[in-house]
Each structure stands twice: as structure tokens, then as C-alpha cells.
Design a protein around this motif. Structure first.
Motif, PDB file in Angstrom:
ATOM      1  N   ALA A  66       0.837  -1.199   0.000  1.00 21.88           N
ATOM      2  CA  ALA A  66       0.000   0.000   0.000  1.00 21.88           C
ATOM      3  C   ALA A  66       0.875   1.253   0.000  1.00 21.88           C
ATOM      4  N   LEU A  67       0.443   2.242  -0.728  1.00 18.83           N
ATOM      5  CA  LEU A  67       1.181   3.501  -0.770  1.00 18.83           C
ATOM      6  C   LEU A  67       0.942   4.296   0.506  1.00 18.83           C
ATOM      7  N   PRO A  68       1.915   5.061   0.950  1.00 18.34           N
ATOM      8  CA  PRO A  68       1.666   5.953   2.085  1.00 18.34           C
ATOM      9  C   PRO A  68       0.679   7.053   1.678  1.00 18.34           C
ATOM     10  N   ASP A  69       0.120   7.730   2.661  1.00 17.81           N
ATOM     11  CA  ASP A  69      -0.829   8.803   2.361  1.00 17.81           C
ATOM     12  C   ASP A  69      -0.149   9.965   1.648  1.00 17.81           C
ATOM     13  N   SER A  70       1.127  10.152   1.959  1.00 16.82           N
ATOM     14  CA  SER A  70       1.864  11.246   1.328  1.00 16.82           C
ATOM     15  C   SER A  70       3.345  10.900   1.240  1.00 16.82           C
ATOM     16  N   PHE A  71       4.007  11.576   0.333  1.00 19.93           N
ATOM     17  CA  PHE A  71       5.448  11.376   0.154  1.00 19.93           C
ATOM     18  C   PHE A  71       5.992  12.618  -0.537  1.00 19.93           C
ATOM     19  N   ASP A  72       7.199  13.056  -0.138  1.00 22.67           N
ATOM     20  CA  ASP A  72       7.749  14.294  -0.705  1.00 22.67           C
ATOM     21  C   ASP A  72       9.277  14.276  -0.637  1.00 22.67           C
ATOM     22  N   TRP A  73       9.922  14.248  -1.803  1.00 24.22           N
ATOM     23  CA  TRP A  73      11.386  14.255  -1.849  1.00 24.22           C
ATOM     24  C   TRP A  73      11.977  15.598  -1.425  1.00 24.22           C
ATOM     25  N   THR A  74      11.200  16.686  -1.497  1.00 27.38           N
ATOM     26  CA  THR A  74      11.764  17.991  -1.143  1.00 27.38           C
ATOM     27  C   THR A  74      12.108  18.041   0.347  1.00 27.38           C
ATOM     28  N   GLY A  75      11.283  17.388   1.176  1.00 28.66           N
ATOM     29  CA  GLY A  75      11.553  17.377   2.607  1.00 28.66           C
ATOM     30  C   GLY A  75      12.768  16.549   2.976  1.00 28.66           C
ATOM     31  N   GLN A  76      13.227  15.723   2.037  1.00 29.55           N
ATOM     32  CA  GLN A  76      14.413  14.896   2.269  1.00 29.55           C
ATOM     33  C   GLN A  76      15.661  15.485   1.612  1.00 29.55           C
ATOM     34  N   LYS A  77      15.524  16.695   1.130  1.00 31.93           N
ATOM     35  CA  LYS A  77      16.641  17.430   0.510  1.00 31.93           C
ATOM     36  C   LYS A  77      17.228  16.677  -0.686  1.00 31.93           C
ATOM     37  N   LYS A  78      16.326  16.159  -1.524  1.00 31.10           N
ATOM     38  CA  LYS A  78      16.751  15.470  -2.743  1.00 31.10           C
ATOM     39  C   LYS A  78      16.354  16.255  -3.999  1.00 31.10           C
ATOM     40  N   VAL A  79      15.924  17.502  -3.811  1.00 30.90           N
ATOM     41  CA  VAL A  79      15.481  18.334  -4.921  1.00 30.90           C
ATOM     42  C   VAL A  79      16.193  19.682  -4.834  1.00 30.90           C
ATOM     43  N   THR A  80      16.803  20.114  -5.919  1.00 34.66           N
ATOM     44  CA  THR A  80      17.514  21.395  -5.933  1.00 34.66           C
ATOM     45  C   THR A  80      16.524  22.562  -5.969  1.00 34.66           C
ATOM     46  N   PRO A  81      16.999  23.782  -5.690  1.00 31.18           N
ATOM     47  CA  PRO A  81      16.093  24.945  -5.698  1.00 31.18           C
ATOM     48  C   PRO A  81      15.414  25.147  -7.057  1.00 31.18           C
ATOM     49  N   VAL A  82      14.246  25.776  -7.024  1.00 34.66           N
ATOM     50  CA  VAL A  82      13.494  26.087  -8.243  1.00 34.66           C
ATOM     51  C   VAL A  82      14.262  27.094  -9.083  1.00 34.66           C
ATOM     52  N   LYS A  83      14.322  26.839 -10.382  1.00 36.30           N
ATOM     53  CA  LYS A  83      14.982  27.736 -11.336  1.00 36.30           C
ATOM     54  C   LYS A  83      13.934  28.427 -12.208  1.00 36.30           C
ATOM     55  N   ASP A  84      14.396  29.345 -13.062  1.00 39.73           N
ATOM     56  CA  ASP A  84      13.503  30.054 -13.976  1.00 39.73           C
ATOM     57  C   ASP A  84      14.027  29.910 -15.396  1.00 39.73           C
ATOM     58  N   GLN A  85      13.262  29.242 -16.249  1.00 39.94           N
ATOM     59  CA  GLN A  85      13.683  29.035 -17.630  1.00 39.94           C
ATOM     60  C   GLN A  85      13.612  30.304 -18.460  1.00 39.94           C
ATOM     61  N   GLY A  86      12.853  31.305 -17.994  1.00 40.65           N
ATOM     62  CA  GLY A  86      12.740  32.556 -18.728  1.00 40.65           C
ATOM     63  C   GLY A  86      11.996  32.386 -20.044  1.00 40.65           C
ATOM     64  N   ALA A  87      12.367  33.221 -21.012  1.00 37.28           N
ATOM     65  CA  ALA A  87      11.671  33.246 -22.301  1.00 37.28           C
ATOM     66  C   ALA A  87      12.297  32.257 -23.272  1.00 37.28           C
ATOM     67  N   ALA A  88      12.202  30.983 -22.935  1.00 38.07           N
ATOM     68  CA  ALA A  88      12.751  29.930 -23.795  1.00 38.07           C
ATOM     69  C   ALA A  88      11.982  28.649 -23.547  1.00 38.07           C
ATOM     70  N   GLY A  89      11.777  27.864 -24.584  1.00 40.01           N
ATOM     71  CA  GLY A  89      11.081  26.593 -24.447  1.00 40.01           C
ATOM     72  C   GLY A  89      12.010  25.485 -23.997  1.00 40.01           C
TER      73      GLY A  89
END
Length: 381
Positions: free
Chosen positions: A119-142
Motif C-alpha cells: 500500500a502507498l503511504p498517504d503522502s510522500f515528498d522528496w523535497t523534505g528529504q533534501k533530494k530536490v535542488t532549488p526552483v529555477k527560472d527558464q525565462g523566455a525559452a522553451g
């Protein structure tokens, strides 16, 4: 107002009791004061009065769009002003999103098998485990596809116990000219691409530089540090269309790439896909790490907060135009009931949405979020 927005208005007016949301001014005088404050907040400067006037007209029209969206979504999802408010829907699609495309179908052996035994847990989040880098901004590019692929690799690297590292998105944008001609797919730099091809590029190149050594410059919109890189070696004009009309070879891959700076130990040896079953996706997310996904992001320009749950006709799951990163999942109880959601890292900066993230309904394939899920495979060391 676009046909899609109009259709949503008619849908809500016919079938839904309207819940009044905070409303932006729609008269020109009040909107102009708001525009001046918005420019200061987001450090917006325009090259001429004529351009500024045209941008104000777009801004005014977007205030109306945001008001309409807040009525349509009845407070379940909220929309608001952000740094994208001077882009028309057409400009947003052209400069930030990718050309519309269907999800690719891979060979059977490419897909990971899920057991569904636990069974899956009710919630899960890699950000709380410090496995995700800060959010970036792609700007005006696809270039979202490159941010999505790199986000996956960064997460896998951290899950292996390595220090959380920002890897180079610009290396992918500048250097990745990979193609899959039989499938009609190719990586096209600022004009879009596919994370699965980006993994293949990293395998072929032999590694990645860090963000600090090969920093992002493609989407800066003329700001200091902007680059005019030439198309990647192998750029396929048939699949990608004409390249940018001007470029600077000194800012391109052939000049800037330094293999001696490839991050030690990072080695992409393969890649895998996950099927469309969202239980399988959640299981692999927990087992592997953050996963690269694509979706239809047409209505996300002014997303601010809440679980994004548009009517199916308003968000075609077979028309993908944006690459992002699933980092977690959970459930939310509210006066509207209980909703399962995915937590997704975007690449439109930390001031967009929920600190650079958004949540989208989980379990119904909303906007195609489950149709193009992939991950790199790293060598163990």
C-alpha cells in the motif's frame, strides 16, 4: 478571450454555483496603477513607450483572464498576477511552452515493472528529504524539457547519497542535438525537446558540468548574461524547424563545453519509462526519486495556489507542451471533499505558484501528467 476560456465560462455559468473570489480591477485607470506597481515588483523595463503601452494592454486583458479563471475554478484553485502577466496567451505558448505534441510510445522492454504489492503511504515528498535542488527560472525559452531531465538526474544523484548538486541545464540546451527520426522526435534547444532524448545525449557526451561551470543563459530575455548560442551539433531542421536567425559561436556548445569539468562519478547508463497507471508512478517515485513528466500547461500561466483540476475538455491530455518534475504526492481535505494530488516542481521561478511548485489532481491523468513519465538510470558508484 480565447475559445477555451469562453467554453469554461459557459460551463461554470451553466453547471456551477459561482463563488466570488478577490477581483482585480478591469478599468484602465485602476489597472494602470497596478501595472506600475507590478513593474517595480518584477523589475520590468521596456525599450520604448510604444512597447510599454502594448504590454499594458496585454496586462489589462490578463487581469480579466485571471478574474474569469478565479470564477471558473470556484476557489478550489486560485490564480493571480505574476511575472508572466505581460505575456498574452499566444506569447506565453510561443516563448515559454513547447509546440504541442503527443506522448511518445516506447518499446515494451523500456518500461519499468511495478508490483503494486504494498500500500502507498498517504503522502510522500522528496523535497523534505533534501533530494530536490532549488526552483529555477527558464525565462523566455522553451527549455522546460531540459530542466525536467536535469531535475530527474539531480534527484537520482542525491538519492544515491551524493551531495545535492545543481547540474547544467544550459549544456543540454546548447549541446543536445539528439533525434529519434522514426518517432519523429528531436531535441531542439529553446524550441523544445524530450527528456528521454536528453538522457541519451548525456550518455553519449559522457557526463554533465555543474550549473556553476556552465550556467544558464538561454532564457534571460536580453538581460545581462543572456547568450545567443548557435543550434546544437546535429540540430534537425526538418523536425525542429528553422534555427534561431542569429547566434554567437563563442557562446555555443562547441566553444563552451569542457569535458574536464564533467562532475566526477556522474554516469548516465540508460533510461526507463513508467506506464500511465498513477499507482505505478507513485510507487516508482518512492523507489527511484523525482520523475520527469510532461503535461498540457496552457491554463497554468497564472496559477497561484491549490490543486489544479480543470475540466477534461479544457486541458487536452494528448496535447503536451511543458516538461516538469514530479517530486511527491498527497491528499488534501477541504470543504470541497478529499482530493489526491501530485506535487510538481516547475521552472518558472520561485515566485510563481506555490513557491515554484504546483499541485495537480492525481489519479485521473489530468492534462496528460501520466503519459510521458521517464527517468534516467545512473551507474552505481
Amino acid at each position: 478571450m480565447s475559445f477555451r476560456i469562453l467554453a469554461l465560462c459557459l460551463f461554470c455559468a451553466t453547471f456551477s454555483p459561482l463563488i466570488r473570489c478577490e477581483k482585480y480591477p478591469e478599468d484602465a485607470e485602476s489597472a494602470l496603477h497596478l501595472f506600475q506597481s507590478w513593474k517595480r515588483e518584477h523589475n520590468k523595463e521596456y525599450q520604448s513607450h510604444v512597447i510599454e503601452q502594448s504590454k499594458f494592454k496585454v496586462f489589462l486583458e490578463n487581469l480579466k483572464v485571471i478574474n474569469e479563471l478565479n470564477v471558473m475554478f470556484k476557489g478550489k484553485t486560485t490564480f493571480g498576477l505574476n511575472h508572466l502577466a505581460d505575456l498574452s496567451q499566444k506569447e506565453f505558448s510561443k516563448t515559454v511552452l513547447m509546440p504541442k505534441r503527443r506522448a511518445p510510445v516506447f518499446e515494451r522492454e523500456r518500461y519499468l515493472r511495478s508490483s503494486h504489492s504494498a500500500a502507498l503511504p498517504d503522502s510522500f515528498d522528496w523535497t523534505g528529504q533534501k533530494k530536490v535542488t532549488p526552483v529555477k527560472d527558464q525565462g523566455a525559452a522553451g527549455s522546460c524539457w531540459a530542466f525536467s531531465a536535469i531535475g530527474n538526474i539531480e534527484g537520482l544523484w542525491a538519492v544515491m547519497g551524493k551531495p545535492l548538486t545543481n547540474f547544467s541545464v544550459e549544456q543540454i540546451v546548447d549541446c543536445d542535438g539528439m533525434e529519434d527520426v522514426p518517432k519523429g522526435e528531436a531535441d531542439c534547444g529553446v524550441f523544445g525537446g524530450w527528456p528521454f532524448l536528453a538522457y541519451q545525449y548525456v550518455m553519449k557526451a559522457g557526463g554533465l558540468e555543474t550549473w556553476e561551470d556552465y550556467w544558464y543563459c538561454s532564457g534571460l530575455g536580453g538581460a545581462p548574461g543572456t547568450c545567443a548560442a548557435c543550434p546544437a551539433p546535429g540540430y534537425n531542421t526538418t523536425l525542429c524547424g528553422p534555427p534561431i536567425p542569429y547566434c554567437n559561436m563563442s557562446q555555443s556548445c562547441v566553444t563552451k563545453l569542457d569535458v574536464s569539468k564533467f562532475h566526477p562519478g556522474l554516469n548516465v547508463v540508460s533510461w526507463k519509462a513508467i506506464d500511465e497507471n498513477e499507482t505505478s508512478i507513485a510507487e516508482q517515485l518512492i523507489k527511484i526519486g523525482p520523475l520527469s513528466v510532461a503535461l498540457n500547461a496552457e491554463l497554468l500561466q497564472f496559477y497561484h495556489h491549490g490543486i489544479f483540476d480543470p475540466p477534461s475538455f479544457a486541458c487536452n491530455p494528448k496535447s503536451l507542451d511543458h516538461g516538469v518534475l514530479i517530486v511527491g504526492f498527497g491528499s488534501e481535505k477541504s470543504i470541497f471533499g478529499t482530493k489526491d494530488y501530485w506535487k510538481v516542481k516547475n521552472s518558472w521561478g520561485p515566485k510563481w505558484g506555490e513557491n515554484g511548485y504546483f499541485r495537480i489532481l492525481r489519479g485521473q491523468g489530468k492534462c496528460g501528467i501520466n503519459t510521458a513519465v521517464t527517468t534516467a538510470v545512473l551507474a552505481k558508484n
